[in-house]
Design a protein around this motif. Structure first.
Motif, PDB file in Angstrom:
ATOM      1  N   SER A 231       0.818  -1.213   0.000  1.00  0.00           N
ATOM      2  CA  SER A 231       0.000   0.000   0.000  1.00  0.00           C
ATOM      3  C   SER A 231       0.856   1.270   0.000  1.00  0.00           C
ATOM      4  CB  SER A 231      -0.945   0.009   1.202  1.00  0.00           C
ATOM      5  OG  SER A 231      -0.222   0.006   2.405  1.00  0.00           O
ATOM      6  N   GLY A 232       2.161   1.108   0.110  1.00  0.00           N
ATOM      7  CA  GLY A 232       3.053   2.264  -0.005  1.00  0.00           C
ATOM      8  C   GLY A 232       3.370   2.955   1.309  1.00  0.00           C
ATOM      9  N   LYS A 233       3.676   2.165   2.318  1.00  0.00           N
ATOM     10  CA  LYS A 233       4.031   2.740   3.613  1.00  0.00           C
ATOM     11  C   LYS A 233       5.412   3.392   3.575  1.00  0.00           C
ATOM     12  CE  LYS A 233       3.230  -1.269   5.695  1.00  0.00           C
ATOM     13  NZ  LYS A 233       2.446  -2.110   4.797  1.00  0.00           N
ATOM     14  N   THR A 234       6.305   2.795   2.783  1.00  0.00           N
ATOM     15  CA  THR A 234       7.669   3.302   2.767  1.00  0.00           C
ATOM     16  C   THR A 234       7.735   4.762   2.319  1.00  0.00           C
ATOM     17  OG1 THR A 234       8.216   1.081   2.033  1.00  0.00           O
ATOM     18  CG2 THR A 234      10.007   2.655   2.120  1.00  0.00           C
ATOM     19  N   MET A 235       6.926   5.086   1.313  1.00  0.00           N
ATOM     20  CA  MET A 235       6.949   6.459   0.820  1.00  0.00           C
ATOM     21  C   MET A 235       6.479   7.438   1.892  1.00  0.00           C
ATOM     22  SD  MET A 235       7.890   8.432  -1.428  1.00  0.00           S
ATOM     23  CE  MET A 235       8.343   7.412  -2.833  1.00  0.00           C
ATOM     24  N   VAL A 236       5.479   7.033   2.643  1.00  0.00           N
ATOM     25  CA  VAL A 236       5.010   7.873   3.749  1.00  0.00           C
ATOM     26  C   VAL A 236       6.138   8.062   4.768  1.00  0.00           C
ATOM     27  CG1 VAL A 236       3.387   8.003   5.685  1.00  0.00           C
ATOM     28  CG2 VAL A 236       2.601   7.205   3.457  1.00  0.00           C
ATOM     29  N   ALA A 237       6.860   6.978   5.023  1.00  0.00           N
ATOM     30  CA  ALA A 237       7.976   7.047   5.961  1.00  0.00           C
ATOM     31  C   ALA A 237       9.030   8.035   5.467  1.00  0.00           C
ATOM     32  CB  ALA A 237       8.590   5.661   6.143  1.00  0.00           C
ATOM     33  N   LEU A 238       9.363   7.920   4.189  1.00  0.00           N
ATOM     34  CA  LEU A 238      10.402   8.786   3.635  1.00  0.00           C
ATOM     35  C   LEU A 238       9.991  10.257   3.699  1.00  0.00           C
ATOM     36  CD1 LEU A 238      13.039   9.300   2.204  1.00  0.00           C
ATOM     37  CD2 LEU A 238      11.959   8.728   0.037  1.00  0.00           C
ATOM     38  N   LEU A 239       8.759  10.539   3.328  1.00  0.00           N
ATOM     39  CA  LEU A 239       8.292  11.930   3.352  1.00  0.00           C
ATOM     40  C   LEU A 239       8.311  12.483   4.780  1.00  0.00           C
ATOM     41  CD1 LEU A 239       5.466  11.563   0.710  1.00  0.00           C
ATOM     42  CD2 LEU A 239       7.438  13.096   0.517  1.00  0.00           C
ATOM     43  N   SER A 240       7.973  11.629   5.738  1.00  0.00           N
ATOM     44  CA  SER A 240       8.018  12.076   7.135  1.00  0.00           C
ATOM     45  C   SER A 240       9.449  12.397   7.558  1.00  0.00           C
ATOM     46  CB  SER A 240       7.463  10.993   8.063  1.00  0.00           C
ATOM     47  OG  SER A 240       6.205  10.573   7.634  1.00  0.00           O
ATOM     48  N   MET A 241      10.390  11.602   7.068  1.00  0.00           N
ATOM     49  CA  MET A 241      11.789  11.846   7.417  1.00  0.00           C
ATOM     50  C   MET A 241      12.287  13.160   6.821  1.00  0.00           C
ATOM     51  SD  MET A 241      13.583   8.089   7.620  1.00  0.00           S
ATOM     52  CE  MET A 241      13.252   7.465   5.998  1.00  0.00           C
ATOM     53  N   LEU A 242      11.746  13.482   5.646  1.00  0.00           N
ATOM     54  CA  LEU A 242      12.152  14.749   5.031  1.00  0.00           C
ATOM     55  C   LEU A 242      11.602  15.944   5.828  1.00  0.00           C
ATOM     56  CD1 LEU A 242      11.829  13.899   1.230  1.00  0.00           C
ATOM     57  CD2 LEU A 242      13.912  14.055   2.627  1.00  0.00           C
ATOM     58  N   ILE A 243      10.441  15.783   6.421  1.00  0.00           N
ATOM     59  CA  ILE A 243       9.909  16.849   7.277  1.00  0.00           C
ATOM     60  C   ILE A 243      10.836  17.055   8.474  1.00  0.00           C
ATOM     61  CG2 ILE A 243       7.996  17.562   8.766  1.00  0.00           C
ATOM     62  CD1 ILE A 243       6.094  16.075   6.920  1.00  0.00           C
ATOM     63  N   ALA A 244      11.281  15.941   9.060  1.00  0.00           N
ATOM     64  CA  ALA A 244      12.222  16.042  10.182  1.00  0.00           C
ATOM     65  C   ALA A 244      13.468  16.802   9.743  1.00  0.00           C
ATOM     66  CB  ALA A 244      12.587  14.652  10.682  1.00  0.00           C
ATOM     67  N   LEU A 245      13.958  16.429   8.584  1.00  0.00           N
ATOM     68  CA  LEU A 245      15.176  17.059   8.073  1.00  0.00           C
ATOM     69  C   LEU A 245      14.994  18.562   7.879  1.00  0.00           C
ATOM     70  CD1 LEU A 245      18.019  16.851   6.909  1.00  0.00           C
ATOM     71  CD2 LEU A 245      17.028  16.186   4.726  1.00  0.00           C
ATOM     72  N   ASP A 246      13.870  18.943   7.334  1.00  0.00           N
ATOM     73  CA  ASP A 246      13.590  20.366   7.113  1.00  0.00           C
ATOM     74  C   ASP A 246      13.553  21.149   8.416  1.00  0.00           C
ATOM     75  OD1 ASP A 246      13.537  20.611   4.390  1.00  0.00           O
ATOM     76  OD2 ASP A 246      11.414  20.086   4.204  1.00  0.00           O
ATOM     77  N   ASN A 247      13.330  20.443   9.505  1.00  0.00           N
ATOM     78  CA  ASN A 247      13.293  21.110  10.799  1.00  0.00           C
ATOM     79  C   ASN A 247      14.582  20.913  11.588  1.00  0.00           C
ATOM     80  OD1 ASN A 247      10.360  22.254  11.399  1.00  0.00           O
ATOM     81  ND2 ASN A 247      10.153  20.415  10.146  1.00  0.00           N
ATOM     82  N   GLY A 248      15.600  20.454  10.883  1.00  0.00           N
ATOM     83  CA  GLY A 248      16.920  20.347  11.507  1.00  0.00           C
ATOM     84  C   GLY A 248      17.166  19.070  12.283  1.00  0.00           C
ATOM     85  N   PHE A 249      16.392  18.029  12.004  1.00  0.00           N
ATOM     86  CA  PHE A 249      16.562  16.787  12.751  1.00  0.00           C
ATOM     87  C   PHE A 249      16.924  15.602  11.872  1.00  0.00           C
ATOM     88  CE2 PHE A 249      14.273  19.394  15.696  1.00  0.00           C
ATOM     89  CZ  PHE A 249      14.748  18.995  16.941  1.00  0.00           C
ATOM     90  N   GLN A 250      17.595  14.638  12.506  1.00  0.00           N
ATOM     91  CA  GLN A 250      17.928  13.391  11.817  1.00  0.00           C
ATOM     92  C   GLN A 250      16.808  12.361  12.006  1.00  0.00           C
ATOM     93  OE1 GLN A 250      21.434  13.531  14.332  1.00  0.00           O
ATOM     94  NE2 GLN A 250      22.669  12.863  12.583  1.00  0.00           N
ATOM     95  N   SER A 251      16.826  11.333  11.158  1.00  0.00           N
ATOM     96  CA  SER A 251      15.839  10.258  11.275  1.00  0.00           C
ATOM     97  C   SER A 251      16.518   8.913  11.123  1.00  0.00           C
ATOM     98  CB  SER A 251      14.798  10.338  10.163  1.00  0.00           C
ATOM     99  OG  SER A 251      14.252  11.607  10.063  1.00  0.00           O
ATOM    100  N   CYS A 252      15.861   7.895  11.633  1.00  0.00           N
ATOM    101  CA  CYS A 252      16.330   6.548  11.319  1.00  0.00           C
ATOM    102  C   CYS A 252      15.138   5.670  10.996  1.00  0.00           C
ATOM    103  CB  CYS A 252      17.141   5.953  12.459  1.00  0.00           C
ATOM    104  SG  CYS A 252      16.210   5.599  13.937  1.00  0.00           S
ATOM    105  N   ILE A 253      15.360   4.682  10.147  1.00  0.00           N
ATOM    106  CA  ILE A 253      14.315   3.699   9.860  1.00  0.00           C
ATOM    107  C   ILE A 253      14.910   2.311  10.046  1.00  0.00           C
ATOM    108  CG2 ILE A 253      14.728   3.974   7.355  1.00  0.00           C
ATOM    109  CD1 ILE A 253      11.733   3.070   7.029  1.00  0.00           C
TER     110      ILE A 253
END
Ligand code: ADP
Ligand code: MG
Length: 696
Positions: free
Chosen positions: A299-321
């Protein structure tokens, strides 16, 4: 009498029997009996027709008709029995007595309108009723009362604890309900939801006047269970929200925008958009997000995950999956790296097999903030892995991770990161609603457009040649094929041998094609090589064990052949099937089984051939295995409800959830006088036992 009164003081029990009851049933108090609910009720108010009998009914039933033709058959004491014909206007039934006296025979009312009541046996196409209860008086026969039948056993019955005993004990206890039972739900809620009073509920669950009374009692008790369960979680969640500070991500910045506008290779589905919005709303707040993302395979969960990580990045934060297997982590890494290739976002992979030198580089880049996204396995959890500013941690296929591991992620940052967990296969909504009440739940309930539903077929050994030929044809059309074998023996060596033998057969049959193998004994590097070989398209056939179960993505593979499919669980079958149907081609899943199947295997296979919907499949799975097994044994006690059925009581659970939400919104500390009873009950029953404290 109080709820705590010891059962030895109940009429007809005494110390001896009390001990026995405690040993067998674990009962010590009046309350234990009161919450020992009938398994079913016998309804004598209805008259059945013989002609309507199709299969053996489970319960005793009643007929109206005439007895004719009494006969004594068989010889010798043990063989002798008495039979009679019983007719109504629709058919004939045989009545049987294995033990009888002459007196009894003489008393049988012949050729006279009577009522008989009992269990029906079905043998060789004939229906019979052994030892019927006979009633001449119509009024008595149809007395509407539903008689409670308690869950019992032979062992209990031998010691005099038969159904009659339970009925007697409960008759006595229910005489005292006025002093035993206090209301625990606010009146306005009861009125609003049409719930009967607590005392009446306890009375009518044991001795319902009629079906209507039973249903009201049943609903009230179920609701109560759901309500206090939800309240426990609600209070916990509330506490968490008040205390769990999180980093707010107020903005959508250039990385997200650039990716969304220029890189994203497809339009998000509406469901993906909706879920992304929910995540974004959570992460805007200075409160830690704890969200479960449910969505079917593909159903495309990975893309949702990636977009969420980019939001974190835009706010100066790192992410992990984090993913549960090395293969899956590698795939995520490959996919994400490719998508981000044209951007300046730095991504790295960290797994158990990452080389020491590479690890060092990663550790440093994480600490100085150069690295924005870390993809990995459990290796990410190690203490040595420290971030400069971890803002979002995502767990893919969360059922493979324990609660403790989730908790370790929290400690990766001074202010804990937002947490997003994703399921591999959906779990029934009611279960998610209850069990994961400590998480907010998002659901992707829509597949990307243009997917062709996978065609699933059940085939047996005799069809093998046809199946193989079919696979060959598909390969000729340019497709790729998976063969999956279960772990058949306890011993890994035997499994391995089994796999090798099958591998040889396949090599023979598909001569000239490239075949690769994937199994748990291979080293990570070998697995990766095999995966890449298959993914590259140079190799047409992958022979594997369930190693490939999770997440693997090769869109050109269109045939999945599952050997000994009866040995797999439903969610596993669904996961495996999800490895095909990922490209534009029509895909097929073929379930090979032996000829003899158990009833349960048959249900599983049939379900698979009938639906592609993971939510439906998980519901059947829950019916077959029970909620405890689905969640894993460690968590099964949590869903140990007395009345509530997580599968069929979705409506009640939803109503309870809503009611609790409203309650906590209006009176978060349960201070209003109208909520006093509720508060007292909750404190006594739940908080002290800390029943729901096991999950975090
Ligand atoms: P899962 O939810 O099982 O993890 P994936 O995230 O692996 O599913 O997605 C499955 C496939 O669907 C991937 O190849 C992905 O690129 C593709 N995909 C995801 N979202 C969309 C979409 N909105 N439109 C088309 N394809 C999509
Ligand atoms: Mg996935």
């Amino acid at each position: 009498m109080t709820l705590e009164t010891s059962i030895e003081f109940l009429k007809g029990i005494g110390p001896e029997r009390a001990k026995f009851i405690k040993n067998v049933l674990g009962f010590t108090t009046v309350e234990d009996f009161l919450t020992f609910y009938p398994l079913r009720y016998i309804d004598k108010s209805k008259i059945h027709k013989i002609g309507d009998l199709s299969e053996e009914p489970e319960v005793e039933i009643q007929f109206k008709g005439k007895i004719t033709d009494i006969q004594e058959v068989g010889y010798g004491k043990s063989q002798k029995r008495m039979t009679a014909k019983f007719r109504d206007e629709t058919g004939t039934l045989e009545l049987v007595w294995f033990r009888y006296s002459k007196w009894m025979k003489d008393q049988l009312p012949l050729n006279q309108e009577i009522f008989i009541f009992g269990k029906i046996n079905h043998f060789n196409g004939n229906f019979s009723m052994p030892h019927p209860e006979i009633e001449i008086d119509e009024k008595k026969a149809l007395s509407g009362t539903l008689l409670p039948i308690y869950p019992g056993s032979e062992k209990l019955a031998k010691r005099g604890l038969n159904n009659k005993f339970f009925q007697t004990v409960l008759t006595e206890i229910t005489k005292n309900l006025h002093s035993l039972i206090q209301e625990n739900l606010p009146e306005n809620l009861r009125t609003q939801l049409n719930l009967i009073g607590r005392m009446h509920a306890f009375y009518h669950i044991h001795f319902p006047k009629d079906l209507n009374h039973f249903e009201h009692a049943n609903r009230r008790l179920k609701f109560e269970e759901a309500y206090f369960f939800q309240l426990g979680y609600g209070l916990k969640k509330q506490h968490h929200k008040a205390s769990a500070v999180g980093n707010p991500f107020p903005k959508i910045g250039s990385q997200f925008k650039n990716f969304y506008d220029h890189v994203l290779p497809f339009e998000l589905t509406n469901a993906q958009k909706k879920v992304l919005k929910e995540i974004r709303t959570d992460m805007k707040k200075p409160v830690q997000m704890n969200r479960l993302l449910q969505g079917d395979v593909g159903s495309g969960k990975t893309m949702v995950a990636l977009l969420s990580m980019l939001i974190a990045l835009d706010n100066g934060f790192q992410s992990c999956i984090m993913a549960p297997t090395e293969i899956l982590a590698q795939q995520h890494f490959a996919g994400i790296s490719e998508l981000l290739a044209e951007t300046d976002v730095k991504v790295k992979l960290l797994t158990g097999s990452t080389k020491t030198s590479e690890r060092k580089i990663i550790h440093e880049a994480l600490l100085n903030g150069e690295l924005s996204i870390l993809v990995g396995t459990h290796a990410v959890l190690e203490d040595i892995v420290q971030f400069k500013q971890l803002g979002l941690a995502i767990i893919d296929e969360q059922h493979r991770f324990g609660v403790a591991q989730r908790a370790r992620l929290w400690a990766k940052n001074k202010i804990p990161p937002h947490i997003l967990v994703m399921t591999a296969t959906p779990i029934p909504r009611t279960l998610a609603m209850s069990f994961y009440s400590d998480l907010d739940v998002s659901v992707i309930d829509e597949m990307p457009v243009g997917r062709k539903p996978i065609i699933t077929a059940h085939r047996r050994e005799k069809d093998r040649l046809t199946v193989f030929r079919f696979a060959k044809d598909e390969i000729e059309k340019g497709r790729q094929v998976y063969f999956v074998y279960p772990l058949i023996e306890e011993s890994e060596t035997l499994d391995y041998k089994n796999l090798l033998e099958n591998y040889d057969h396949i090599l023979d049959f598909f001569e000239g094609k490239n075949v690769t193998m994937l199994h748990g004994r291979m080293k990570p590097a070998e697995k990766e090589a095999a995966m890449n070989y298959f993914a590259s398209g140079k190799c047409e056939i992958m022979v594997a064990t369930t190693v490939i179960e999770v997440g693997v993505n090769v869109p050109n593979a269109s045939v999945m052949i599952i050997e000994s499919a009866e040995r797999f669980g439903l969610s596993q079958l669904h996961q495996l099937r999800g490895r095909v149907g990922r490209g534009g081609e029509q895909s097929y899943c073929i379930l090979m089984t032996s000829d003899k199947l158990s009833k349960e295997s048959r249900t599983r296979i049939k379900t698979m051939t009938e639906t592609n919907d993971g939510f439906k499949i998980s519901e059947v799975d829950m019916q077959l295995r029970g909620p405890g097994d689905i969640l894993g044994t460690q968590q099964s006690g949590v869903v140990d409800f007395k009345k509530l059925d997580l599968l069929s009581d979705g409506k009640i659970i939803k109503a309870a959830k809503t009611a609790v939400e409203i309650l906590l919104k209006n009176d978060p500390n349960l201070q209003n006088p109208e909520n006093l009873d509720l508060r007292n009950y909750y404190t006594k029953q739940y908080k002290s036992k800390n029943k729901w404290g096991r999950i975090s």
